[in-house]
Design an enzyme around this catalytic site. Structure first.
Site, short mmCIF file in Angstrom:
data_model
loop_
_atom_site.label_atom_id
_atom_site.label_comp_id
_atom_site.label_asym_id
_atom_site.label_seq_id
_atom_site.Cartn_x
_atom_site.Cartn_y
_atom_site.Cartn_z
CG HIS A 1 -1.73 1.13 1.31
ND1 HIS A 1 -1.61 2.55 1.75
CD2 HIS A 1 -3.15 1.31 0.61
CE1 HIS A 1 -2.65 3.13 1.44
NE2 HIS A 1 -3.45 2.61 0.80
CD GLU B 1 7.23 8.02 -6.00
OE1 GLU B 1 7.60 7.03 -7.25
OE2 GLU B 1 6.41 8.57 -5.61
CG LEU C 1 -3.11 -9.35 5.25
CD1 LEU C 1 -3.23 -8.86 6.87
CD2 LEU C 1 -2.32 -10.64 4.88
N GLY D 1 -9.88 -6.16 -1.54
CA GLY D 1 -10.72 -4.84 -1.13
C GLY D 1 -10.44 -4.11 -2.30
CG HIS E 1 -6.02 -0.20 -2.13
ND1 HIS E 1 -6.35 0.87 -2.91
CD2 HIS E 1 -6.15 -0.01 -0.76
CE1 HIS E 1 -6.64 1.75 -1.81
NE2 HIS E 1 -6.23 1.51 -0.79
#
Length: 120
Positions: free
Chosen positions: A9, A47, A72, A75, A77
């Protein structure tokens, strides 16, 4: 040449981003040459970005890139954002095979890992 891009993330806390980078370096050491290049990429807040990391490994000679979501659950993302970021790289470097692997939490290997953590 094959490359692995591990996507996390990203965090405002740089130590967390460094933790991911260190994990990816250990993964590279453990891969036994399966991938010529193994690197970290971040969805946001750190980055390199996903498209930048993919383009970078392609520019190093990778003809096949596997993108592994270090998440995990499936979702937004995993389901939408990461595929959209991969598509940005495909536009920048067409003709290279870029494969999206299953996300980490979908693996059956998570069950014994979680149990081991719980009883340790």
């Amino acid at each position: 040449m094959k490359a692995l891009v591990v996507v996390a993330h990203g965090s405002r806390r740089e130590a967390s981003n460094d933790e991911v980078r260190e994990l990816v370096a250990r993964l590279d050491d453990s891969a036994g040459g399966t991938f010529s290049v193994v690197c970290a990429a971040f969805l946001e807040l750190a980055e390199p970005s996903i498209p930048d990391a993919i383009v970078n490994v392609i520019d190093q000679g990778a003809g096949h890139v596997t993108v592994l979501p270090y998440f995990l659950s499936a979702g937004r993302h995993v389901a939408s954002d990461i595929p959209a970021e991969i598509e940005k790289a495909r536009v920048r470097r067409p003709g290279v095979e870029i494969r999206l692997a299953e996300y980490a939490g979908s693996s059956e290997a998570m069950l014994p890992l979680l149990l081991d953590l719980a009883i340790s």
